[in-house]
Design a protein around this motif. Structure first.
Motif, mmCIF file in Angstrom:
data_model
loop_
_atom_site.group_PDB
_atom_site.id
_atom_site.type_symbol
_atom_site.label_atom_id
_atom_site.label_comp_id
_atom_site.label_asym_id
_atom_site.label_seq_id
_atom_site.Cartn_x
_atom_site.Cartn_y
_atom_site.Cartn_z
ATOM 1 N N SER A 125 19.587 14.775 -21.730
ATOM 2 C CA SER A 125 20.436 14.352 -22.842
ATOM 3 C C SER A 125 21.903 14.230 -22.428
ATOM 4 O O SER A 125 22.588 13.269 -22.787
ATOM 5 C CB SER A 125 20.288 15.352 -23.992
ATOM 6 O OG SER A 125 21.187 15.073 -25.022
ATOM 7 N N ILE A 126 22.386 15.184 -21.639
ATOM 8 C CA ILE A 126 23.791 15.164 -21.209
ATOM 9 C C ILE A 126 24.073 13.946 -20.324
ATOM 10 O O ILE A 126 25.068 13.240 -20.520
ATOM 11 C CB ILE A 126 24.156 16.474 -20.477
ATOM 12 C CG1 ILE A 126 24.265 17.631 -21.484
ATOM 13 C CG2 ILE A 126 25.460 16.333 -19.696
ATOM 14 C CD1 ILE A 126 24.394 19.008 -20.845
ATOM 15 N N TYR A 127 23.202 13.679 -19.355
ATOM 16 C CA TYR A 127 23.433 12.538 -18.464
ATOM 17 C C TYR A 127 23.334 11.213 -19.220
ATOM 18 O O TYR A 127 24.087 10.279 -18.945
ATOM 19 C CB TYR A 127 22.464 12.555 -17.278
ATOM 20 C CG TYR A 127 22.665 13.740 -16.348
ATOM 21 C CD1 TYR A 127 23.941 14.238 -16.075
ATOM 22 C CD2 TYR A 127 21.589 14.367 -15.730
ATOM 23 C CE1 TYR A 127 24.125 15.319 -15.228
ATOM 24 C CE2 TYR A 127 21.769 15.446 -14.868
ATOM 25 C CZ TYR A 127 23.033 15.919 -14.632
ATOM 26 O OH TYR A 127 23.225 16.986 -13.785
ATOM 27 N N ALA A 128 22.423 11.136 -20.181
ATOM 28 C CA ALA A 128 22.325 9.926 -21.010
ATOM 29 C C ALA A 128 23.585 9.769 -21.867
ATOM 30 O O ALA A 128 24.119 8.665 -22.006
ATOM 31 C CB ALA A 128 21.079 9.972 -21.885
ATOM 32 N N ALA A 129 24.090 10.874 -22.427
ATOM 33 C CA ALA A 129 25.319 10.828 -23.224
ATOM 34 C C ALA A 129 26.501 10.367 -22.376
ATOM 35 O O ALA A 129 27.409 9.694 -22.871
ATOM 36 C CB ALA A 129 25.615 12.196 -23.836
ATOM 37 N N GLY A 130 26.488 10.708 -21.091
ATOM 38 C CA GLY A 130 27.538 10.284 -20.169
ATOM 39 C C GLY A 130 27.359 8.870 -19.659
ATOM 40 O O GLY A 130 28.139 8.394 -18.839
ATOM 41 N N LYS A 131 26.306 8.179 -20.165
ATOM 42 C CA LYS A 131 26.016 6.775 -19.802
ATOM 43 C C LYS A 131 25.784 6.594 -18.302
ATOM 44 O O LYS A 131 26.089 5.544 -17.736
ATOM 45 C CB LYS A 131 27.122 5.824 -20.279
ATOM 46 C CG LYS A 131 27.437 5.924 -21.765
ATOM 47 C CD LYS A 131 26.232 5.629 -22.619
ATOM 48 C CE LYS A 131 26.570 5.711 -24.107
ATOM 49 N NZ LYS A 131 25.420 6.025 -24.946
ATOM 50 N N ILE A 132 25.241 7.618 -17.659
ATOM 51 C CA ILE A 132 24.872 7.499 -16.246
ATOM 52 C C ILE A 132 23.619 6.636 -16.173
ATOM 53 O O ILE A 132 22.607 6.964 -16.795
ATOM 54 C CB ILE A 132 24.662 8.891 -15.613
ATOM 55 C CG1 ILE A 132 26.002 9.650 -15.622
ATOM 56 C CG2 ILE A 132 24.088 8.766 -14.206
ATOM 57 C CD1 ILE A 132 25.913 11.089 -15.206
ATOM 58 N N PRO A 133 23.660 5.505 -15.461
ATOM 59 C CA PRO A 133 22.577 4.523 -15.502
ATOM 60 C C PRO A 133 21.197 5.034 -15.099
ATOM 61 O O PRO A 133 20.188 4.573 -15.623
ATOM 62 C CB PRO A 133 23.040 3.425 -14.545
ATOM 63 C CG PRO A 133 24.520 3.563 -14.487
ATOM 64 C CD PRO A 133 24.792 5.030 -14.659
ATOM 65 N N ALA A 134 21.142 5.987 -14.155
ATOM 66 C CA ALA A 134 19.837 6.471 -13.699
ATOM 67 C C ALA A 134 19.898 7.964 -13.395
ATOM 68 O O ALA A 134 20.869 8.457 -12.814
ATOM 69 C CB ALA A 134 19.375 5.693 -12.473
#
Length: 198
Positions: A125-134
């Protein structure tokens, strides 16, 4: 492990400041995950070998491959430290300990017996919230990799739309990096209870 619950925005800023001033003992990895400070002991050799194997397969001329680097997640009281951060060469700041999430192309986490829930849950969830592509989860407990792509949503509702599970031994196609990751030499953690995630 310390927990900070039901924090206001002021409390989260205070926790972030406290976290930045924290000096953990040598060999201890410390992360801030949505206001919670998490400490972890030095990882297993299986873990470390996988991280190095992945790093060695990513072309150094085009990509910067950084271990133990904090990622600054926009609008989050979070500073995770992925096992590997991959970004285009030349875009990272010249110094400092934080890399802004918007500069990151891929983060890699290798699952340990104590990180299963964090790697598959809050960090997703955190990495997705940070808009990290993969986001690539490599799991030596169940011998598979999970590649997550196409982040959507905000805050704790953020997630990845794309999910590909690949058994160890089969290549993982990392389109964003233009490579196929060879997983045939990834080790397995023995004596650890298996789980059913993702």
């Amino acid at each position: 492990m310390w927990r900070a619950t039901e924090m206001t925005a002021v409390d989260e800023r205070g926790m972030t400041k406290y976290f930045e001033e924290l000096e953990p003992p040598e060999g201890i990895k410390v992360e801030l995950l949505r206001g919670e400070i998490v400490m972890m002991a030095t990882p297993d050799l299986v873990h470390n070998r996988i991280v190095v194997d992945v790093q060695d397969q990513i072309p150094r001329k085009r990509w910067e491959r950084l271990q133990t680097t904090d990622v600054d997640i926009i609008d989050e009281a979070s500073e995770p430290i992925p096992d590997l951060v991959v970004l285009e060469r030349g875009v990272a700041p010249d110094s400092g300990h934080l890399v802004p999430s918007q500069l990151v192309t891929l983060v890699v986490e290798v699952v340990s017996k104590t990180s299963v829930d964090r790697d598959y849950g809050i960090k997703r969830s955190i990495y997705a919230a940070g808009k990290i592509p993969a986001y690539l989860i490599i799991d030596p407990i169940v011998a598979h990799s999970v590649l997550l792509t196409d982040p959507i949503g905000e805050g704790d509702q953020a997630d990845y739309r794309g999910q590909w599970i690949t058994k160890f031994g089969d290549p993982v196609l990392l389109d964003l990096l233009g490579i196929e990751l060879d997983t045939s030499e990834f080790g397995i953690l023995t004596g650890v209870r298996r789980h059913r995630l993702p």
